[in-house]
Scaffold this active site. Sequence first.
Site, PDB file in Angstrom:
ATOM      1  N   GLN A 177     -31.917  74.226  65.849  1.00 23.07           N
ATOM      2  CA  GLN A 177     -31.452  73.974  63.904  1.00 23.07           C
ATOM      3  C   GLN A 177     -29.466  73.767  64.355  1.00 23.07           C
ATOM      4  OE1 GLN A 177     -34.022  72.909  61.975  1.00 23.07           O
ATOM      5  NE2 GLN A 177     -32.485  72.203  60.639  1.00 23.07           N
ATOM      6  N   SER A 212     -34.027  76.094  57.003  1.00 30.10           N
ATOM      7  CA  SER A 212     -34.902  74.729  56.824  1.00 30.10           C
ATOM      8  C   SER A 212     -36.065  75.532  57.447  1.00 30.10           C
ATOM      9  CB  SER A 212     -35.015  74.379  58.383  1.00 30.10           C
ATOM     10  OG  SER A 212     -35.924  73.700  59.000  1.00 30.10           O
ATOM     11  N   HIS A 214     -38.628  74.472  58.855  1.00 33.10           N
ATOM     12  CA  HIS A 214     -38.771  75.025  60.391  1.00 33.10           C
ATOM     13  C   HIS A 214     -38.874  75.827  61.261  1.00 33.10           C
ATOM     14  CE1 HIS A 214     -40.974  70.830  60.362  1.00 33.10           C
ATOM     15  NE2 HIS A 214     -39.543  70.373  59.522  1.00 33.10           N
ATOM     16  N   ASP A 221     -43.878  68.411  60.271  1.00 38.43           N
ATOM     17  CA  ASP A 221     -43.821  67.213  59.973  1.00 38.43           C
ATOM     18  C   ASP A 221     -45.155  66.705  60.612  1.00 38.43           C
ATOM     19  OD1 ASP A 221     -41.590  68.056  58.810  1.00 38.43           O
ATOM     20  OD2 ASP A 221     -40.253  67.587  61.173  1.00 38.43           O
ATOM     21  N   GLU A 264     -38.964  63.455  52.161  1.00 40.65           N
ATOM     22  CA  GLU A 264     -39.645  63.016  53.219  1.00 40.65           C
ATOM     23  C   GLU A 264     -41.155  63.506  53.109  1.00 40.65           C
ATOM     24  OE1 GLU A 264     -37.966  66.173  55.634  1.00 40.65           O
ATOM     25  OE2 GLU A 264     -36.028  65.907  55.855  1.00 40.65           O
ATOM     26  N   HIS A 267     -43.173  65.974  56.064  1.00 43.53           N
ATOM     27  CA  HIS A 267     -43.234  67.297  56.075  1.00 43.53           C
ATOM     28  C   HIS A 267     -44.420  68.011  54.195  1.00 43.53           C
ATOM     29  CE1 HIS A 267     -40.216  71.031  56.552  1.00 43.53           C
ATOM     30  NE2 HIS A 267     -40.691  71.381  55.093  1.00 43.53           N
TER      31      HIS A 267
END
Length: 293
Positions: A177, A212, A214, A221, A264, A267
């Site tokens: 990241q 994030s 993630h 995603d 997004e 996401h």
Amino acid sequence: MNLTKDKNARGFLFLMLSVIVLFVSVVCLVINNRNNQIISGATIGETDKVQEEKVTEKAEENETEKATEKVTEKKENKKPETTITPQTTKQQVTAVAAGTIDNPTIITIDEKNWNLTLVNSGYRIPEEYKPDLVYVCGSSERLDKKVAEHYEKMFEAASKDGVYLTPCSGYRDYELQKRNYNNKIGYYESLGYSKKDAAVKAATIIMPPGSSEHNLGYAMDIVCVDEWFEDTDEFQWLMTNAADYGFILRYPKDKQDITKVTYEPWHWRYVGVEAAKEMKASGKVLEEYLGAN
Ligand SMILES: [Zn+2]
């Protein structure tokens, strides 16, 4: 007679010499003693001075240590560890204000309400955070173990409807990241943005490390990363059904001023079924739902 006289004279001379030697010795002894007193006096004075200096140094050292401690305390106070949970009221969130992009608030995850952990450029997880990860749906993508089972259920349900929610990008580690984010900053700097503006601009597209979802392993995603995803059956299926499996569209088009992240459609973030349904019904994003916007 002369011999006797001589003897007497020599004896007298010897006596006088002895007296002189004795006198000189006494004088030397006295002088030496006085000198010694002077020298030792000076030494004592100097020792005192050195000791005094050492005491002063020590005191100064202590002061410095204290000052350093204070600075450290101040620094630590600057970034309080926070837990954002559904019980966290608006007032509490305001009291522990979100950090800035340069000085974010580092959060700790509340194990009971882990599903509602809020991360964004103001609230970040610590660099050393490591989720318990598993691979999902036979892909090479991973999610937090607690989230993966819900994704698999959703994936199966969609498959039955002929829709394939192919995992495209799940967990990303802090280092990756950081690299991606710094590359984006570099890109904007090359376009002429200042370092600060480039950092803000980059964060609307790639979240800074630790901010994030993630990095948490709570988001996936799906299928592909392009805006046209919103025209697909997958997107329509998710808009209708994802909340039933605890997933939300985290960065909607009409909430970019609150999320500070560009739209997004791909996401999807796990927040739990209850929260996902409430957010879907109210149209609130996570920041609004937790009163942290
Ligand atoms: Zn994403």
